[in-house]
Write an enzyme that holds these catalytic residues in place. Structure first.
Site, short mmCIF file in Angstrom:
data_model
loop_
_atom_site.label_atom_id
_atom_site.label_comp_id
_atom_site.label_asym_id
_atom_site.label_seq_id
_atom_site.Cartn_x
_atom_site.Cartn_y
_atom_site.Cartn_z
N ASP A 28 -4.06 -9.88 33.12
CA ASP A 28 -4.05 -8.43 33.33
C ASP A 28 -2.86 -8.09 34.21
O ASP A 28 -2.51 -8.83 35.12
CB ASP A 28 -5.36 -7.93 33.92
CG ASP A 28 -5.74 -8.58 35.24
OD1 ASP A 28 -5.46 -7.98 36.29
OD2 ASP A 28 -6.33 -9.68 35.21
N GLU A 85 -13.83 -0.98 42.36
CA GLU A 85 -13.69 -1.93 43.45
C GLU A 85 -13.99 -1.35 44.82
O GLU A 85 -14.04 -2.08 45.81
CB GLU A 85 -12.27 -2.49 43.47
CG GLU A 85 -11.86 -3.21 42.21
CD GLU A 85 -10.47 -3.82 42.33
OE1 GLU A 85 -10.17 -4.39 43.39
OE2 GLU A 85 -9.69 -3.70 41.37
#
Length: 272
Positions: A71, A163
């Site tokens: 990623d 997150e």
């Protein structure tokens, strides 16, 4: 007789201890280095059991998975996707890439458009993700993402990166996450993937959103600590090296076979 045996054992132990003390006194630096090296090797064995070192990628990679990917975002800057796609080592090649598209209210990754186009042109399966900001309306964030990403057949479902929760309670965070997921699913026709770290997941998201596919970040473990999560993707390292990319990059595996990956991309539900 038993007393003599016990005395001998004590004497042997004492002599060994004195010998060790003598070695430490004579070679202090070498002794410290030896024990430190041994401790590191034991720790590595525990953490990386089931991994295999792959020299070109500069990391250990979980051995029981066959589908690997990365990623990326602006932190990797300008990527040579042709070199990325051609890289091979020890039977491992990169087959997919998740690419950062947007964040919060109005941030669009400056490299997204280029990465989105060239990753596909060079044969990688691609997915786009949005970094969720707890301080911004979920609907505003969803609209930004949908306006930025032009999905095509064969792409992964949208990804929501969760997150942090800021000043929100876990319950309020989940409410906003749910709003984003439902809005994007309605627009794209596919259930989005949810990305989160293992610790954050346990604290804020565990037991919720089980109908969605999960992508979990948990480094240096034999398997991610999933707490019952049926994860699809596992981000196992943030220190990989890839031809065509400057600096470290995150590495991931897909939890399944090539056929299962294709079915996932096509949106085909597995039969029990």
């Amino acid at each position: 007789m038993q007393l003599r045996i016990t005395s001998r054992k004590k004497l042997t132990s004492l002599l060994c201890a004195l010998g060790l003390i003598s070695i430490v006194a004579i070679y202090p630096r070498q002794t410290v280095n030896f024990f430190y090296s041994t401790a590191v090797q034991i720790t590595d064995y525990i953490h990386f059991y089931g991994y295999r070192p792959v020299k070109s990628f500069a990391i250990r990679i979980p051995a029981s998975y066959t589908i690997h990917g990365i990623d990326v975002s602006r932190w990797q800057e300008r990527i040579d996707w042709q070199r990325v796609a051609k890289m091979r080592d020890n039977g491992i090649r990169l087959q997919f890439a998740f690419i950062k598209a947007t964040e919060g209210e109005k941030l669009v990754d400056p490299y997204f458009s280029r990465n989105w186009q060239l990753s596909r042109e060079n044969g990688l399966l691609r997915g786009a993700y949005h970094y969720f900001s707890p301080s911004v309306s979920a609907s505003v964030q969803a609209r930004l993402f949908l306006q930025t990403v032009d999905f095509s057949q064969g792409d992964f479902p949208a990804v929501l990166d969760v997150e942090e929760r800021g000043k929100l309670s876990a319950k309020e965070l989940r409410k906003r996450v749910s709003q984003w997921l439902k809005m994007v699913e309605k627009s794209t026709g596919k259930k989005p993937i949810i990305y989160s770290g293992a610790v954050f997941y346990h604290t804020n998201l565990a037991g919720y959103f089980n109908e969605y596919p999960w992508w979990v970040a948990h480094y240096y473990q034999r398997r991610p600590d999933n707490d019952g999560m049926a994860w699809r993707f596992w981000q196992h390292s943030d220190r990989g090296q890839v031809d065509g990319i400057n600096g470290p990059v995150d590495f991931n595996v897909f939890n399944g076979t090539v056929e299962e990956l294709q079915a996932f991309v096509d949106g085909i539900k597995e039969t029990p």
